[in-house]
Motif scaffolding. Structure first.
Motif, mmCIF file in Angstrom:
data_model
loop_
_atom_site.group_PDB
_atom_site.id
_atom_site.type_symbol
_atom_site.label_atom_id
_atom_site.label_comp_id
_atom_site.label_asym_id
_atom_site.label_seq_id
_atom_site.Cartn_x
_atom_site.Cartn_y
_atom_site.Cartn_z
ATOM 1 N N SER A 1 14.736 57.165 18.109
ATOM 2 C CA SER A 1 14.581 58.529 18.613
ATOM 3 C C SER A 1 15.908 59.242 18.825
ATOM 4 C CB SER A 1 13.798 58.545 19.928
ATOM 5 O OG SER A 1 13.389 57.284 20.321
ATOM 6 N N SER B 1 18.098 59.682 16.666
ATOM 7 C CA SER B 1 18.307 60.505 15.480
ATOM 8 C C SER B 1 17.660 61.873 15.630
ATOM 9 C CB SER B 1 17.741 59.808 14.242
ATOM 10 O OG SER B 1 18.288 58.528 14.092
ATOM 11 N N ILE B 2 16.517 61.910 16.294
ATOM 12 C CA ILE B 2 15.799 63.169 16.490
ATOM 13 C C ILE B 2 16.422 63.968 17.637
ATOM 14 C CG2 ILE B 2 13.529 64.194 16.877
ATOM 15 C CD1 ILE B 2 13.676 62.463 14.350
ATOM 16 N N SER C 1 19.012 66.545 9.859
ATOM 17 C CA SER C 1 18.956 65.945 11.194
ATOM 18 C C SER C 1 19.621 64.578 11.203
ATOM 19 C CB SER C 1 17.499 65.826 11.654
ATOM 20 O OG SER C 1 16.906 67.094 11.772
ATOM 21 N N TYR C 2 19.425 63.814 10.135
ATOM 22 C CA TYR C 2 20.018 62.471 10.068
ATOM 23 C C TYR C 2 21.499 62.531 9.719
ATOM 24 C CZ TYR C 2 15.261 60.976 10.556
ATOM 25 O OH TYR C 2 13.999 60.796 11.051
ATOM 26 N N CYS D 1 9.490 53.596 15.994
ATOM 27 C CA CYS D 1 10.671 53.657 15.126
ATOM 28 C C CYS D 1 10.430 52.815 13.869
ATOM 29 C CB CYS D 1 11.895 53.127 15.872
ATOM 30 S SG CYS D 1 12.206 53.963 17.444
ATOM 31 N N ASN E 1 11.931 58.378 11.470
ATOM 32 C CA ASN E 1 13.038 58.108 12.379
ATOM 33 C C ASN E 1 13.238 56.608 12.599
ATOM 34 O OD1 ASN E 1 10.590 58.140 14.183
ATOM 35 N ND2 ASN E 1 12.131 57.595 15.679
ATOM 36 N N SER F 1 22.975 63.045 13.263
ATOM 37 C CA SER F 1 22.965 61.833 14.092
ATOM 38 C C SER F 1 23.894 60.757 13.546
ATOM 39 C CB SER F 1 21.546 61.289 14.215
ATOM 40 O OG SER F 1 21.032 60.933 12.944
ATOM 41 N N TYR G 1 8.140 62.360 14.616
ATOM 42 C CA TYR G 1 8.593 61.087 14.053
ATOM 43 C C TYR G 1 9.305 61.274 12.713
ATOM 44 C CZ TYR G 1 5.760 58.394 17.391
ATOM 45 O OH TYR G 1 5.228 57.830 18.523
#
Length: 424
Positions: free
Chosen positions: A233, A235-236, A205-206, A261, A230, A209, A199
């Motif tokens: 999901s 984004s992950i 990572s962001y 979320c 997050n 995304s 989570y």
């Protein structure tokens, strides 16, 4: 992220498409920075070439006993090294500024996306089912929730503050049944690989995304650990193949994930968005695909079918709409929303957004594939879709299936999970 080569080669076309999304966008600064960057690269390369030739000359002079001349060139090279360092510092600064400018640009809209600066100009593609025809005054989900003891929003507010849910009793049971049904439906019926991701994730990572750097204010941030919660999901999952090159025959890859979320949802909202309509925390089953560039819009249509099949299984009236350019998420080239009818408000609410991000996220995350052995790697296309978000979906289930005495008749799929047909 947009391809700088495409911006450089087709600036007017790219700028026009971007202005369909945000009228004030200009590429002038990006083009100026890109030109300066290339000038600096050429200058640095020329000076390094000159320095290398001088180094060879110094060696020859020393071997020939011309030490005085060799020293003169060494002194000249010291000045040249300083000039190279100066230009490289400027180059690094220009590259940072150029990247910052590119990072906040949205994706180019697909040619089929309606152009508008009004979010209401969505295009209705199709409708499924019919609106319920009540012969009594229907209750909203808050009234039903209070009567049937499905939620405890007052306790959620005491514990966490406003706009957090607290499912209770049958409300919690329906929520869990809904998640379970939707998750395994995609696994068993549509062949998605089940995943259960973290989570929390790093800022990188962001960035991949598309949430960072432009939408940082929308995210919950854990400062001590430098991690973000997050908001979806997607984004992950968008980071699964970050910095990897896959053999082309391994694509497509499709995942189904469940996460809770978290969104800050800054701003004030009206009375109609109380309860589960707009919350800081919600549950969602997410569909995600990594695919080859060619044929990604065929996958897009398949993804829409996979998401709306859940609504059909639940027997809910919904419509399918194409979002206009102004309402696209930064990373999306095209988005289709599925909207469920909420009878007490006399309006539709989105329960799923399905998007084709083309190669926007893959460029940011350096995710590529080789079309065939020995071929040059190409960027994957990424697609995502809610399959579905539960909060507004649960509102639709409760309100559309209520009886005059305030009971709720469960859709067959949920009745199977709970071993009863009616909540009363």
């Amino acid at each position: 992220m947009l391809d700088i080569a495409r911006i450089r080669e087709h600036p007017e076309e790219v700028e026009k498409k971007l202005q369909y999304r945000e009228e004030e966008i200009s590429l002038d600064r990006i083009l100026d920075l890109d030109e300066r960057r290339r000038e600096l690269i050429r200058a640095v390369e020329d000076l390094k070439h000159e320095k290398n030739e001088a180094s060879q000359q110094i060696g020859v002079l020393k071997q020939g006993g011309e030490h005085e001349r060799a020293q003169e060139i060494i002194d000249e090279m010291s000045e040249l090294s300083g000039r190279i360092e100066e230009l490289e510092r400027e180059l690094n600064q220009v590259e940072r500024e150029l990247q910052e400018e590119i990072d906040v640009l949205p994706n180019l809209p697909h040619k089929s996306v309606p152009v508008s600066d009004n979010e209401e100009d969505k295009v209705v593609v199709d409708e499924y089912g019919e609106k319920p025809d009540f012969d009594f005054e229907p209750k909203n989900h808050l009234e039903l929730g209070e009567q049937l003891e499905l939620f405890k929003f007052d306790r959620a507010s005491k514990i966490a503050g406003a706009r957090f849910p607290f499912y209770y009793g049958d409300g919690a049971a329906i929520e869990m049944a809904l998640i379970n049904f939707m998750y395994f439906y995609q696994v068993n019926e549509n062949g998605y690989t089940p995943v259960f991701p973290p989570y929390l994730a790093k800022g990188e990572s962001y960035y991949t995304s598309g949430q960072l750097p432009k939408f940082e204010d929308d995210l919950y941030y854990v400062q001590e650990d430098d991690l973000y919660l997050n908001p979806t999901s997607e984004s992950i999952l968008a980071n699964y193949y970050r910095d990897e090159i896959l053999p082309g025959d391994e694509l497509p890859k499709q995942f189904v994930a469940f996460t809770t979320c978290f969104r800050r949802e800054a701003g004030s909202y009206g009375e109609e968005e109380r309860g589960l309509i707009r919350t800081h925390q919600f549950n969602k089953v997410e569909l995600f695909r990594f695919v080859r560039g060619e044929g990604s819009y065929t996958h897009f249509e398949e993804l829409i079918v996979d998401a709306e099949s859940v609504l059909k299984e639940l027997g809910l009236h919904y419509r399918k709409v194409t979002l206009p350019t102004c309402d696209l998420a930064q990373q999306s080239s095209k988005t289709v929303d599925l909207e469920v009818w909420i009878p007490t408000q006399g309006k539709y609410y989105e329960v799923s957004s399905i998007s084709n991000c083309e190669d926007f996220q893959s460029r940011r995350g350096n995710m590529r594939y080789r079309p065939e052995k020995g071929a040059k790697p190409e960027f994957m296309h990424t697609l995502n879709g809610s399959g579905l978000a539960t909060s507004r979906l649960l509102v639709g289930i409760l309100e559309n299936n209520q009886t005059e005495d305030g009971h709720v008749i469960l859709p067959d799929r949920l009745a199977e999970k709970l071993n009863r047909k009616e909540i009363k």
